[in-house]
Structures are given as structure tokens and as C-alpha cells.
Write a protein that holds these residues in place. Structure first.
Motif, mmCIF file in Angstrom:
data_model
loop_
_atom_site.group_PDB
_atom_site.id
_atom_site.type_symbol
_atom_site.label_atom_id
_atom_site.label_comp_id
_atom_site.label_asym_id
_atom_site.label_seq_id
_atom_site.Cartn_x
_atom_site.Cartn_y
_atom_site.Cartn_z
ATOM 1 N N GLY A 1 -10.005 -5.206 1.747
ATOM 2 C CA GLY A 1 -9.213 -4.718 2.509
ATOM 3 C C GLY A 1 -7.843 -5.216 2.437
ATOM 4 O O GLY A 1 -6.291 -5.224 2.717
ATOM 5 N N ILE A 2 -7.844 -6.368 3.124
ATOM 6 C CA ILE A 2 -7.503 -7.749 3.849
ATOM 7 C C ILE A 2 -6.253 -8.433 2.535
ATOM 8 O O ILE A 2 -5.383 -8.096 2.214
ATOM 9 N N MET A 3 -7.136 -8.889 1.430
ATOM 10 C CA MET A 3 -6.443 -9.629 0.750
ATOM 11 C C MET A 3 -5.370 -8.012 -0.665
ATOM 12 O O MET A 3 -5.536 -8.255 -1.299
ATOM 13 N N MET A 4 -5.788 -6.513 -0.594
ATOM 14 C CA MET A 4 -4.678 -5.813 -1.327
ATOM 15 C C MET A 4 -3.659 -5.445 -0.461
ATOM 16 O O MET A 4 -2.927 -4.776 -0.663
ATOM 17 N N ALA A 5 -3.938 -5.326 0.959
ATOM 18 C CA ALA A 5 -3.032 -4.797 1.852
ATOM 19 C C ALA A 5 -1.719 -6.614 2.094
ATOM 20 O O ALA A 5 0.039 -5.866 1.816
ATOM 21 N N ARG A 6 -2.429 -7.904 1.853
ATOM 22 C CA ARG A 6 -1.745 -8.728 1.551
ATOM 23 C C ARG A 6 -0.837 -9.246 -0.035
ATOM 24 O O ARG A 6 0.541 -10.008 0.357
ATOM 25 N N SER A 7 -1.556 -8.543 -1.064
ATOM 26 C CA SER A 7 -0.957 -8.710 -2.222
ATOM 27 C C SER A 7 0.801 -8.329 -2.575
ATOM 28 O O SER A 7 0.767 -7.130 -1.990
ATOM 29 N N LYS A 8 1.592 -8.581 -2.696
ATOM 30 C CA LYS A 8 2.462 -8.637 -3.212
ATOM 31 C C LYS A 8 2.384 -8.128 -4.848
ATOM 32 O O LYS A 8 3.689 -7.839 -4.743
ATOM 33 N N SER A 9 2.404 -8.331 -5.966
ATOM 34 C CA SER A 9 1.968 -8.310 -6.333
ATOM 35 C C SER A 9 1.608 -6.232 -7.427
ATOM 36 O O SER A 9 0.171 -6.478 -6.730
ATOM 37 N N SER A 10 1.960 -5.723 -7.560
ATOM 38 C CA SER A 10 1.849 -4.028 -8.035
ATOM 39 C C SER A 10 0.997 -4.159 -9.195
ATOM 40 O O SER A 10 -0.086 -3.719 -8.617
ATOM 41 N N PHE A 11 0.730 -5.181 -10.036
ATOM 42 C CA PHE A 11 -0.564 -5.356 -10.926
ATOM 43 C C PHE A 11 -2.216 -5.320 -9.890
ATOM 44 O O PHE A 11 -3.158 -4.906 -9.882
ATOM 45 N N SER A 12 -1.855 -6.246 -9.103
ATOM 46 C CA SER A 12 -3.164 -7.087 -8.664
ATOM 47 C C SER A 12 -3.221 -5.721 -7.400
ATOM 48 O O SER A 12 -4.304 -5.120 -7.289
ATOM 49 N N LYS A 13 -1.977 -4.723 -6.799
ATOM 50 C CA LYS A 13 -3.033 -3.689 -5.973
ATOM 51 C C LYS A 13 -3.159 -2.452 -6.393
ATOM 52 O O LYS A 13 -4.112 -2.218 -6.805
ATOM 53 N N GLY A 14 -2.192 -2.512 -8.366
ATOM 54 C CA GLY A 14 -3.316 -1.645 -8.830
ATOM 55 C C GLY A 14 -4.761 -1.757 -9.213
ATOM 56 O O GLY A 14 -5.413 -0.547 -9.655
ATOM 57 N N ALA A 15 -4.920 -2.718 -9.935
ATOM 58 C CA ALA A 15 -6.950 -3.665 -10.011
ATOM 59 C C ALA A 15 -7.320 -3.260 -8.943
ATOM 60 O O ALA A 15 -8.564 -2.096 -9.030
ATOM 61 N N TRP A 16 -6.892 -3.239 -7.566
ATOM 62 C CA TRP A 16 -8.538 -3.320 -6.277
ATOM 63 C C TRP A 16 -7.720 -2.095 -6.235
ATOM 64 O O TRP A 16 -9.034 -1.142 -6.112
ATOM 65 N N LEU A 17 -7.044 -1.430 -5.990
ATOM 66 C CA LEU A 17 -7.199 0.594 -6.281
ATOM 67 C C LEU A 17 -7.617 1.022 -7.024
ATOM 68 O O LEU A 17 -8.646 1.726 -6.725
ATOM 69 N N THR A 18 -7.366 0.572 -8.494
ATOM 70 C CA THR A 18 -8.630 1.230 -9.323
ATOM 71 C C THR A 18 -10.381 1.440 -9.296
ATOM 72 O O THR A 18 -10.848 1.641 -9.315
ATOM 73 N N GLY A 19 -10.973 -0.017 -8.465
ATOM 74 C CA GLY A 19 -11.647 -0.737 -8.219
ATOM 75 C C GLY A 19 -12.517 -0.041 -7.707
ATOM 76 O O GLY A 19 -13.169 0.763 -7.302
ATOM 77 N N LEU A 20 -11.148 -0.180 -6.210
ATOM 78 C CA LEU A 20 -12.003 1.156 -4.853
ATOM 79 C C LEU A 20 -12.450 2.523 -5.679
ATOM 80 O O LEU A 20 -13.026 2.980 -4.801
ATOM 81 N N THR A 21 -11.242 2.804 -5.644
ATOM 82 C CA THR A 21 -11.879 4.661 -6.021
ATOM 83 C C THR A 21 -13.017 4.921 -7.538
ATOM 84 O O THR A 21 -13.033 5.796 -7.284
ATOM 85 N N LEU A 22 -13.134 3.846 -8.486
ATOM 86 C CA LEU A 22 -14.273 3.604 -9.221
ATOM 87 C C LEU A 22 -15.097 3.767 -8.120
ATOM 88 O O LEU A 22 -16.449 4.401 -7.929
ATOM 89 N N GLY A 23 -15.319 2.812 -7.076
ATOM 90 C CA GLY A 23 -16.584 2.343 -5.987
ATOM 91 C C GLY A 23 -16.772 3.545 -5.192
ATOM 92 O O GLY A 23 -17.963 4.308 -4.923
ATOM 93 N N VAL A 24 -15.572 4.386 -5.286
ATOM 94 C CA VAL A 24 -16.095 5.906 -3.982
ATOM 95 C C VAL A 24 -17.161 7.025 -5.251
ATOM 96 O O VAL A 24 -17.109 8.188 -4.591
ATOM 97 N N SER A 25 -15.663 6.692 -6.242
ATOM 98 C CA SER A 25 -16.258 8.227 -7.606
ATOM 99 C C SER A 25 -17.604 7.775 -7.427
ATOM 100 O O SER A 25 -18.545 9.216 -8.017
ATOM 101 N N ILE A 26 -18.289 6.949 -8.169
ATOM 102 C CA ILE A 26 -19.725 6.785 -8.949
ATOM 103 C C ILE A 26 -21.055 7.161 -7.852
ATOM 104 O O ILE A 26 -20.945 6.271 -7.516
ATOM 105 N N PRO A 27 -21.409 7.943 -7.715
ATOM 106 C CA PRO A 27 -22.826 7.841 -7.093
ATOM 107 C C PRO A 27 -23.289 6.818 -7.655
ATOM 108 O O PRO A 27 -23.501 6.015 -8.252
ATOM 109 N N ASN A 28 -24.100 6.313 -5.977
ATOM 110 C CA ASN A 28 -25.197 5.287 -6.387
ATOM 111 C C ASN A 28 -26.164 5.689 -7.235
ATOM 112 O O ASN A 28 -27.147 4.580 -6.982
ATOM 113 N N PHE A 29 -26.701 6.687 -6.944
ATOM 114 C CA PHE A 29 -27.820 6.459 -8.121
ATOM 115 C C PHE A 29 -27.533 6.225 -10.069
ATOM 116 O O PHE A 29 -28.443 5.017 -10.304
#
Length: 305
Positions: free
Chosen positions: A115-143
């Protein structure tokens, strides 16, 4: 503060009794008898039900159970004859709590850092990569995460064990599978809260005074940015400490989740009730601790109690 904690404890106790009443009613609605078996005749079944008090009216059974519960007696398992529910909970809670603690540490460290790395990141590409990863983490069922991890690391690569919790290596895959969703949630909360706090006037004032970046980060930014995270930690920690039925089933972990599922399938009412009460108490306690920590960290919250 003491008055607030007392009120929350009383509310928690009331909640547990409501939970007991609902669970007790639902278990009685299950078809069949918990003592029923192919090898037991009708007459023997009737005698056994009378011995366990299952022939009494519903209200009488409920009050007897509540009376025994207040004495610390959660009854005896119907399927594991001679084994108390308390002993079953003590045995099954050890692997669940161990895995929960490991997962909790993983969630806090990785989630807050991401969360800190994403907030401090100034690169739109880097933020997009973090956001994509976190969205996948929330979306994929744990099983599904658990199965993919088992197939890749346990079968294809054959680098990590996939059954039980006998060694430190056994904790890696189930902790990741169980912690991926809360890691993503904590990271998003940290990121949004961090970005909101950093725009506040007192942060600008601290920078103008020449206070070091490290002091500003830990004393001013993180202290206030962590409040939403701490609030989320209450139910999250309770969930991790009371176990995940899916994860424990997939990795063959003899914890509370698996014991709870087996008890439901076997109509073992007393075990279902006992584990439900235990889980309810853990959830209430964790939420109370989260509220108290928020009150200690934020003076404004403390004054409002």
C-alpha cells in the motif's frame, strides 16, 4: 474508555447468546438424529436419546445447554463417544491458530508495504501494475489460488509440501492462499488512507519545519493512515484465527474449519455449537481490541468514547 469497553463486552455477551440461540435452533432443524446409525435399532436409539436428553422439549434442551455453557461445559461429542467438545476445540484450534498467526504477519507486512509503495509511486505504469495485482488478489477465490499453488509448487516444481503443517515449509502455500485476499484489501486501504493523510495541512507544516522524512512517515503519516487498516484488522484477524474451511480442506489441515464441517455433516450438534461459540467469542474479542487500539492511536476517537 472503561465504560466503553464494559458496554462492548456486555453487547458481545448478548451477541453470543443470540448466536447460541440461532445455532441451537438450526441444529435442531437438521433431519435425523445425531445418534442415528445403521447398527442401532429403534429401541436402542430411543434409550440413547433419553440418556443424552434429546427426548426433552426444545426449550428445556436449550436452557439446559445454556446452564451448562455458563459452567464451562460445552457437552460431549455424539460421534466421538467420551470426548468432550472442549477437548476437540483445544486439539483442532492449535493448527488453525498457528496458520492464522503466520498468515496475519504475512498480511500486515506485505499489505502495508504494498500500500505504501503504491501510494508513493509516481509512475502511472507502476501504479497500474500494483492496481492490477491487487484487483486480481481480491477477485480470485482462495480455493482457486490454493489449487494453483498446489499444482505449480507441489506437483510441477515439487518444491513445497502440500499436506498438513508438520514443518515451517508446510505453512507457505496455505498462508499465501489464505492471505491473498486480505493482503490486497489491506494494501488498498493503506494506499487510499496514505494518499489522503499526506495531503493534510499538518504534513505540509511538518515538512516546512524541516522534520526528517522518517519522522514524518512514522509519527504523522502512518500513525493516522493506519486507522482504517486497524479497523479492518479486527474482523480479518478473527477470520484468520478461526480458520478457513476451504483452505484447511484442500491442504488437509486438521483445524477448526475442517472439524466444523465434519461436525455438520455428521449431525454432531454439540461440536457445532461449541465451535460456533468459540468462533463467535474470538470475533467479538478481535473487534473489541481493534476499537480500543483505534481509540489509543487517535485521540479524537478516544474523546468520543
Amino acid at each position: 474508555m472503561v465504560k466503553y469497553i464494559t458496554k462492548r463486552l456486555l453487547l458481545g455477551i448478548l451477541t453470543i447468546f443470540v448466536l447460541v440461540a440461532i445455532t441451537f435452533s438450526l441444529t435442531k432443524l437438521m433431519p435425523g438424529s445425531p445418534l442415528q446409525s445403521k447398527n442401532i435399532s429403534g429401541d436402542l436409539l430411543t434409550k440413547m436419546e433419553a440418556e443424552y436428553g434429546l427426548d426433552k422439549p426444545f426449550v428445556t434442551q436449550f436452557f439446559i445447554y445454556c446452564k451448562n455453557m455458563l459452567k464451562g461445559d460445552l457437552g460431549t461429542s455424539y460421534k466421538k463417544m467420551g470426548t468432550s467438545v472442549t477437548d476437540i476445540i483445544k486439539q483442532s484450534m492449535v493448527p488453525t491458530i498457528k496458520l492464522g498467526v503466520v498468515t496475519m504477519i504475512l498480511v500486515i507486512v506485505v499489505g502495508v508495504f504494498a500500500g505504501i509503495m503504491m501510494a508513493r509511486s509516481k509512475s502511472s505504469f507502476s501504479k497500474g501494475a500494483w492496481l492490477t495485482g491487487l484487483t486480481l488478489g481480491v477477485s480470485i477465490p482462495n480455493f482457486l489460488v490454493a489449487l494453483l499453488l498446489m499444482i505449480f509448487f507441489g506437483v510441477i516444481v515439487n518444491a513445497l509440501p502440500i499436506i498438513g503443517l508438520s514443518t515451517p515449509k508446510h505453512y507457505i502455500l496455505p498462508a499465501i492462499a489464505q492471505g491473498l485476499y486480505p493482503i490486497s484489501a489491506v494494501a488498498r486501504l493503506t494506499q487510499s488512507s496514505y494518499e489522503e493523510v499526506i495531503r493534510q495541512d499538518y504534513i505540509t507544516m511538518a515538512k516546512a519545519k524541516g522534520i526528517s522524512k522518517t519522522t514524518i512517515l512514522f509519527r504523522h503519516i502512518l500513525k493516522n493512515a493506519m486507522l482504517p487498516v486497524i479497523t479492518y484488522m479486527g474482523p480479518m484477524v478473527a477470520m484468520l484465527l478461526t480458520g478457513s474451511v476451504t483452505i484447511e480442506k484442500i491442504f488437509s489441515i486438521p483445524g477448526l474449519g475442517r472439524e466444523f464441517t465434519n461436525a455438520i455433516m455428521n449431525h454432531d450438534y454439540t461440536v457445532v455449537m461449541g465451535i460456533t461459540i468459540f468462533m463467535g467469542a474470538i470475533i467479538i474479542l478481535c473487534n473489541l481490541l481493534a476499537d480500543v487500539i483505534c481509540a489509543i492511536v487517535d485521540p479524537r476517537t478516544r474523546k468520543s468514547l
